[in-house]
Design a protein around this motif. Structure first.
Motif, PDB file in Angstrom:
ATOM      1  N   LEU A  95      47.191  48.307  41.065  1.00 21.81           N
ATOM      2  CA  LEU A  95      44.989  47.297  40.783  1.00 21.81           C
ATOM      3  C   LEU A  95      43.478  48.061  40.518  1.00 21.81           C
ATOM      4  CD1 LEU A  95      43.636  45.109  43.808  1.00 21.81           C
ATOM      5  CD2 LEU A  95      44.314  44.405  41.822  1.00 21.81           C
ATOM      6  N   LYS A  96      44.075  49.980  40.601  1.00 27.07           N
ATOM      7  CA  LYS A  96      43.377  51.172  40.223  1.00 27.07           C
ATOM      8  C   LYS A  96      43.754  50.978  38.689  1.00 27.07           C
ATOM      9  CE  LYS A  96      41.921  53.253  44.691  1.00 27.07           C
ATOM     10  NZ  LYS A  96      42.403  54.133  45.516  1.00 27.07           N
ATOM     11  N   LEU A 135      42.273  47.396  49.650  1.00 21.55           N
ATOM     12  CA  LEU A 135      41.953  46.089  48.888  1.00 21.55           C
ATOM     13  C   LEU A 135      41.442  45.796  48.061  1.00 21.55           C
ATOM     14  CD1 LEU A 135      45.911  44.898  48.993  1.00 21.55           C
ATOM     15  CD2 LEU A 135      44.861  46.232  46.799  1.00 21.55           C
ATOM     16  N   ILE A 141      38.441  44.796  44.911  1.00 18.31           N
ATOM     17  CA  ILE A 141      38.073  43.792  44.451  1.00 18.31           C
ATOM     18  C   ILE A 141      36.768  43.924  44.438  1.00 18.31           C
ATOM     19  CG2 ILE A 141      39.115  41.331  44.883  1.00 18.31           C
ATOM     20  CD1 ILE A 141      41.355  41.796  46.299  1.00 18.31           C
ATOM     21  N   TYR A 172      36.590  41.835  40.787  1.00 18.41           N
ATOM     22  CA  TYR A 172      37.860  41.422  39.512  1.00 18.41           C
ATOM     23  C   TYR A 172      37.071  40.079  40.037  1.00 18.41           C
ATOM     24  CZ  TYR A 172      39.769  46.072  39.395  1.00 18.41           C
ATOM     25  OH  TYR A 172      40.139  46.947  38.849  1.00 18.41           O
ATOM     26  N   VAL A 209      43.099  38.465  39.532  1.00 15.41           N
ATOM     27  CA  VAL A 209      43.387  39.268  40.317  1.00 15.41           C
ATOM     28  C   VAL A 209      45.134  39.650  40.337  1.00 15.41           C
ATOM     29  CG1 VAL A 209      42.536  39.122  42.715  1.00 15.41           C
ATOM     30  CG2 VAL A 209      42.597  41.177  41.323  1.00 15.41           C
ATOM     31  N   TYR A 210      45.669  39.124  40.999  1.00 13.44           N
ATOM     32  CA  TYR A 210      46.399  38.878  41.329  1.00 13.44           C
ATOM     33  C   TYR A 210      47.677  37.819  40.858  1.00 13.44           C
ATOM     34  CZ  TYR A 210      45.627  40.900  46.108  1.00 13.44           C
ATOM     35  OH  TYR A 210      45.352  42.017  46.265  1.00 13.44           O
ATOM     36  N   SER A 252      41.343  39.887  49.329  1.00 10.94           N
ATOM     37  CA  SER A 252      42.968  40.024  49.213  1.00 10.94           C
ATOM     38  C   SER A 252      43.442  38.552  49.440  1.00 10.94           C
ATOM     39  CB  SER A 252      43.371  41.599  49.503  1.00 10.94           C
ATOM     40  OG  SER A 252      44.441  41.616  49.837  1.00 10.94           O
TER      41      SER A 252
END
Ligand SMILES: Nc1ncnc2c1ncn2[C@@H]1O[C@H](COP(=O)(O)OP(=O)(O)OP(=O)(O)O)[C@@H](O)[C@H]1O
Ligand SMILES: [Mg+2]
Length: 320
Positions: free
Chosen positions: A119-120, A148, A152, A157, A162-163, A188
């Protein structure tokens, strides 16, 4: 092969509704790799893939429920392994900062990239993948994934992307993605929900387990509404023991519940020491050649989730 999950020819014969000889004949005819031990013939993922030749409906399945200790990790682990033993190419994602799934697969994630690094933008998703055994991969987890939710939120996000965007990059390589979630309801877990086709919530015969399920179900319903999604939910009773009043009471409560009775899996997972023992010994419940209740239950659950229940219709796969 010793630590890998195994399917015996007897097992395959029962699944396919043919004789063990028919399976042997087919293994030989197709020149498929098999092994022998204690007078039993067994094989792993590569052989199953060619023997069963199943076409899987691609799916992302998350195991989640807000209550802790109900079997999310144990079921993720054994379901992923059983699916892989049917020839399914599986990616497991450990999203829990406790890293229990990672430990169950005996992966040391101390220096490995995990979801927070993806994510980063510090690593590409595929760089975080660890191969466990043929056709079975893992994105591990460690304590840093505890941030997380914050990341987010701070980075704003989109929960539904995001995922999902990460999985899009990876999904072409897999038939099945299985996500083990922490016992929480943060950003998350919401993002994991929104990238899934199906949420499986294990419910144990304990006090307050149904109220925990209610909270999770309401959250999924509200995410479905807010994001115009249609993510399915299944409830699976885990650690069931028909000898205890509480097990029967909890099952009765679900069957009397207007909504939950419609979500209940046909499969019930009985209480079995095989689950803790397998993880304690760094193996899995399909590592030995015995017939056990834990294996039977996980097999049924796997077939129910993968929608491969009537494999005896696939007779041609073996006879043809
Ligand atoms: N069917 C079962 N029979 C007996 N023990 C089980 C069964 N399923 C899980 N367990 C045991 O229950 C404990 C909790 O299981 P597990 O870690 O899978 O739950 P979890 O929901 O992932 O927990 P957490 O919420 O902390 O992530 C473990 O010791 C596990 O071995
Ligand atoms: Mg867990």
């Amino acid at each position: 092969m010793s630590l890998y999950a195994k399917m015996t020819t007897n097992d395959a014969a029962t699944i396919l509704g043919v004789t063990a000889q028919a399976v042997h004949k087919n293994l030989k005819a197709k020149n498929l790799e098999s092994f022998k031990s204690q007078n039993r013939v067994f094989f792993g993922h590569e052989t199953s893939k060619k023997l069963f030749d199943l076409k899987f409906k691609k799916k992302v399945v998350s195991f989640q429920v807000v209550k802790g200790g109900t079997g999310k990790t144990s079921l993720t682990h054994s379901f992923a392994i059983r699916a892989n033993l049917y020839g399914c190419k599986v990616l497991c994602i450990d999203l829990d900062q406790q890293g229990n799934l990672t430990q169950a697969f005996s992966v040391d994630a101390n220096n490995a990239p995990v979801m927070i690094d993806i994510l980063k933008g510090q690593v590409e998703p595929r760089e975080a993948i660890v191969n466990i055994s043929p056709g079975l991969d893992l994105i591990p987890s460690r304590i840093e994934n505890a941030t997380l939710d914050n990341l987010i939120m701070l980075e704003k996000y989109s929960l539904d992307k995001v995922y999902g965007d990460i999985l899009k990059k990876l999904a072409t390589n897999y038939d099945l993605v299985v996500i083990d979630c922490p016992p929480a309801l943060g950003q998350s877990v919401a993002a994991a929900t929104l990238s899934s086709d199906l949420i499986v919530s294990p419910l144990t015969p304990e006090q307050f387990s149904i109220s925990g399920m209610k909270v999770t179900y309401e959250e999924i319903t509200s995410l479905n509404r807010k994001f115009g999604k249609n993510i399915a939910v299944k409830v699976v009773v885990n650690k069931f023991d028909s000898r205890t009043a509480l097990s029967n009471e909890v099952l009765r409560s679900i069957l009397n519940h207007d909504v939950f009775k419609t979500l209940l899996c046909k499969t019930i997972i009985r209480s079995s020491q095989d689950f803790p023992n397998a993880i304690y010994s760094g193996t899995n419940i399909f590592n030995n050649l015995k017939i056990t209740p834990a294996k039977e239950d996980i097999d049924l659950l796997t077939r129910e989730i993968l929608e491969i229940e009537n494999l005896d219709n696939e007779l041609t796969a073996v006879n043809g």
